[in-house]
Design an enzyme around this catalytic site. Structure first.
Site, PDB file in Angstrom:
ATOM      1  N   GLY A 156       0.821  -1.208   0.000  1.00  0.00           N
ATOM      2  CA  GLY A 156       0.000   0.000   0.000  1.00  0.00           C
ATOM      3  C   GLY A 156       0.853   1.255   0.000  1.00  0.00           C
ATOM      4  O   GLY A 156       2.092   1.203  -0.007  1.00  0.00           O
ATOM      5  N   CYS A 157       0.167   2.388   0.030  1.00  0.00           N
ATOM      6  CA  CYS A 157       0.858   3.666  -0.141  1.00  0.00           C
ATOM      7  C   CYS A 157       1.665   4.073   1.090  1.00  0.00           C
ATOM      8  O   CYS A 157       2.822   4.457   0.975  1.00  0.00           O
ATOM      9  CB  CYS A 157      -0.133   4.753  -0.546  1.00  0.00           C
ATOM     10  SG  CYS A 157      -1.551   4.917   0.537  1.00  0.00           S
ATOM     11  N   HIS A 158       1.069   3.987   2.283  1.00  0.00           N
ATOM     12  CA  HIS A 158       1.817   4.373   3.481  1.00  0.00           C
ATOM     13  C   HIS A 158       3.047   3.488   3.658  1.00  0.00           C
ATOM     14  O   HIS A 158       4.126   3.957   3.989  1.00  0.00           O
ATOM     15  CB  HIS A 158       0.933   4.240   4.732  1.00  0.00           C
ATOM     16  CG  HIS A 158      -0.075   5.326   4.888  1.00  0.00           C
ATOM     17  ND1 HIS A 158       0.256   6.641   5.099  1.00  0.00           N
ATOM     18  CD2 HIS A 158      -1.436   5.299   4.881  1.00  0.00           C
ATOM     19  CE1 HIS A 158      -0.841   7.378   5.222  1.00  0.00           C
ATOM     20  NE2 HIS A 158      -1.891   6.592   5.089  1.00  0.00           N
TER      21      HIS A 158
END
Lengths: 362, 362, 362, 362
Positions: A156-158
């Protein structure tokens, strides 16, 4: 030509795959699903697709805006799964059974330890056996393993932002496993469903922290920083102590993590300098097409719409800490761009295929 | 390979050319100028360029981020001139003299009548003789003429949006020359120089009209709508009466013109229906790769970062008016993308070369 | 002390009433309703209310953040009704029956002609008899009539902006009834319910027109401009021809209407000058505390959070049109502030009571 | 009536003082200075002031929009100094000499140790003798001392947010002096001068960290946390280790600090719970009109335009850290509102006088 399906195309990661694959010379999207929109043409949901024009004249059509959304994916070589966790795992099982390779954008196959998954996601894992064959799709770390699997767990992005920002330091063993990650994301990270928190008049000109009582990305970051440290020959002497706090920023795209880690000092009590740390980072990423170590504080805007990540490490000599600022576009390198990068590796294509766009400025 | 220079690369239209040309397979940027930044490398001004990677592996490098900014352009085949008016004309003269073809993004060669130019721009035209050879670079109207010139006057964002929105109606003679254009632009249209009006805390969450006492785009729109009407066999029976008011919108990119025109009624007093007008518009643009007639109110976001234009005509039967909403990305189809489209025509390339990107959504 | 209820306090106009009444020395909010939130305390819905502090020490408490939301309003002297149309009329009937005075913020009592109401709102009017006693709550026009009613139809944001902008011209008879109103509103005008159009990633950095096939505000504007023209002794010689197009702007608050009207010329064909028109406007509004005629293009930001309206008239001599830019805060002068202004008149209080705040800048 | 001057009224803190003092019943602004705008009327610079109306009818005029800007302040009882550091100190000396009380919004008198000031501000302090009489104007900490001075050093926005967020923990001795403050501010914090970093197209949809090599607010935070710890009877056993990193957020107003501090465990190794810490915080601030301890993650929007601060403490049991989220409006409680709060204390007025406004929502 490799045929591709996108499961749950009506999500933002789904539409971003469409946008990016419209520039891809080897993957052809032939099937799209989306439960709430079955029977509609893609362009009815995403009018911007009407502008689709042939990528390279005479070669092949780009995304077909008239493609009909179905409930179940048709048979394709490859599938990108954009479902929420749990639902994703169930779809993945079926796809693998019919011989389709899968890049799963959900969290279902990211954690290697099923117990940790079930602790954080509060339900029984639908397909624990697959955890062994799944490869964590952070290309910079697992480039060698990705071509050997048929199931990629796309990060994911985080987590991508944080792990890319801290990996060189953990691989080199210059920091203690005592880390604070203050992450800040644009609102598209929250998905395409309207919600009071993402209602324009509420989210505009506003700033807040969320997930303060514990966020699911924490164990994933822990898992990967541990792996990098072990791989680098610097396993942790003490327990890993991570605090991860995400924040919602009034902008659509972009994510930036400010990472703070305890620096080790040498036997004379000396800390590495910023220049030394930057060199270490530059070497770590020197062959990476998408990760750029820079010598000034980076802006999320540099990455807008692109698959690039900018990283800026600096030493706080007074407080004996390493500070790393890392940023990227949450929907591209933080989701759909990275998924294509993984798919490129899976099919032996140059890793940058279809991902050459620069960030949009301004 | 065609060599290209960008004069005044430090403008937003200049940097947008860099971004777009990084995807172009035939044009190579070999020279960039910018008076205030002479001696600097491109990447010092535009850090997002550091991410430049080869477009198609093994083929050629994309934009070189280490290119040094010079005061004068080196010899190239083609030049994009991004200077303000007056300064642009002077640069154009020199470039043409050394045999360089020019796409001029300024207003200097857009008006065919030097008297009108001098009335609105308040200075003597630096090169009036060139007005005869210059071709107005609205590809949709002047596609045939563009390959035959060496000087293209690239239209601006407000004018492109308005003229594309109204041309089918004027060509078909369904409206009287009585028009109000209420144009709304994102702030990048104001350029890269900081200015109190564009200071974030002033411009954010704010909305205002400007240029109310008369805007330079008006005579340009008048010129082109007249030309289209004549070409369509429907010259105006009465004087052209245009009111053009631009507005500043708190967003970076995007321009949308709401155009209101008096509809003619037939001998029975009947007005055309919305469906009839839409068909007329669809036919007018049916072969255009970048202009899309749609059946719902379009959003500037559909065009973000792309060269596409969306147009929505509708009849207000009560007030006997045609309303046309037209929108595009002011820096792409409204400036640098259109400039590349023109250059493609100039060099006999497919018009869409290097311009295949879809709008970024969301 | 006058007791006040707010019906449907969970709307944005409801919460804005709370915010503004917290500064009001004579109205005390003692009852609040909101069907979906019955039983909750106000501060659970609107945490910013927790900061409520006594307005003038030792005098009285401001809004009580612990007030419980009920299904039906308690008995009060005055009620502000913030329900959608139709539902509003039903609530109004009950409130009037128990002797409560009402300021209705819905559209139910704005149109004097029940047939026009039913044409545009597509349902039978729930209380047509009340249309005769209701007064249109535009204080600048109906100041004398407001104290004599017990039911005020509070105008909406688009209509207030447009009518204030055009009234002086129609009252003086300097324009023909041929008008285009291009209105632009911030997104809070769309209410507090999440919705795909108002989802931050969709609405941010986006611009679009809506209501193009006919907007309910048009007949209301027509009614009031006609009334002003008649009152000024300049009834229309021809039919009123109004085109009204609203647009959604990526900002939270603020509304700006650009109004275009055909100027009459005198017997010598001369048009009034901008200076003459400005003087006419200044005289028309010279005693108004909230309407300000200015000599530069006004910004919505000047009005942020305040009850003020700025108006800028200018003559387009070339096109023989009057252009008027008018702006205000859609939730204050365009809704709840105006409602309080009306209530002040209703109770014989100075019209500005509780409304002294200036716009927030920047 | 107390007469007031605002030195450098053309700054954002200056105009915010005007806006807020327009609601103040006891302070009257009679003199305003601003070097670049000498001779202009206030309303020429700040058109929103034209809307000034009498606060309470018949009582007194609010801010006079026709007040002429001068080079030097006229004699007044009180002066708010909004100059940059160094220039501020020079103005303060003169004002004090003529018997004017001063609230200085610059950094010049915030640091008690002249050596630390000169290390961080890189110039000789213009008036070191005054450091002894100056009182640090954080009302919540120095309420008793403020009335006894004639020179108040008004704290800045980052420091107010951070210090309010951490003071209860340091006063109670529950944390070690090992702190990371990740602060995020809206762009108005950067002042009113246009600048490439604050140019709308650059700052909009962008996010970045700044001041990474050491920010001047750090020593100020260190000074005040040390003072609070000593006052609370818990002086530090080890050196204070603070890392402070500010970030620029694409919004106009609002500041939010996420503070991370090492929690002490008791002799049994137990950490305090979130509930215990919240009780401690609530008690610490229980009599404060402007500081609110809340039980959910606060939003900067709750504070928009108001003098309120919201604080949310939570314990991260896994990582043994206290996390505190603290937010306020940088121009109000972070600057001009706090300055008025200080002035109220200085003149024995109720501390909340003129500061009763709630945050604007949405």
């Amino acid at each position: 030509m490799t045929t591709v399906s996108i499961v749950n195309v009506t999500s933002y990661t789904g539409s971003e795959l469409l946008r990016l694959l419209a520039q891809h010379p080897y993957f052809e999207v032939t099937s799209v699903t989306g439960r709430s929109m079955v029977g509609k043409r893609l362009e009815e949901i995403f009018p911007f697709l009407r502008a689709g024009i042939p990528l390279l004249e005479g070669k092949r059509p780009a995304i077909n805006p008239s493609l009909i959304i179905t409930e179940e994916p048709a048979q394709t070589d490859l599938s990108f799964v954009c479902l929420p966790h749990a639902a994703a795992a169930e779809a993945v099982v079926k796809l693998l059974q019919r011989g389709t390779k899968v890049v799963d954008l959900s969290a279902d196959f990211r954690l290697r330890d099923v117990a940790i998954y079930e602790e954080w996601y509060k339900h029984v894992h639908p397909a624990p056996a697959l955890l062994e064959t799944a490869v964590y799709g952070l290309c910079e770390t697992y480039r060698e393993h990705i071509p050997q699997t048929n199931l990629i767990a796309n990060p994911g992005c985080h987590t991508t932002t944080s792990i890319l920002g801290l990996s060189p330091a953990f691989a080199a063993g210059i920091v203690n496993p005592d880390v604070i990650i203050d992450s800040k994301t644009g609102i598209s990270g929250g998905g395409r469903n309207p919600n009071p928190n993402y209602h324009f008049p509420e989210a505009d000109e506003d700033l807040s922290a969320y997930g303060l009582s514990g966020h699911r990305h924490m164990p994933e970051i822990a898992q990967e920083l541990t792996a990098v440290a072990v791989q680098g020959g610097h396993p942790f002497a003490t327990d890993l102590r991570i605090t991860f706090v995400p924040h919602l920023i009034p902008m659509t795209r972009g994510i930036l993590a400010t990472c703070y880690a305890d620096l080790k000092s040498d036997e004379n009590g000396a800390l590495p300098t910023t220049a030394e740390v930057r060199t270490l980072y530059e070497n770590y990423y020197k062959n990476e097409p998408f990760v750029h170590v820079v010598d000034q504080s980076p802006h999320t805007k540099w990455t807008y719409g692109s698959n690039h990540c900018f990283i800026y490490p600096i030493v706080d000599q007074r407080a004996k800490r390493l500070i790393v600022v890392s940023c990227l576009d949450n929907l591209v390198k933080g989701a759909s761009g990275q998924a294509i990068q993984n798919a490129n590796l899976l099919y032996g294509l140059p890793e940058t295929t279809g991902l050459a766009a620069l960030g949009i400025h301004p």
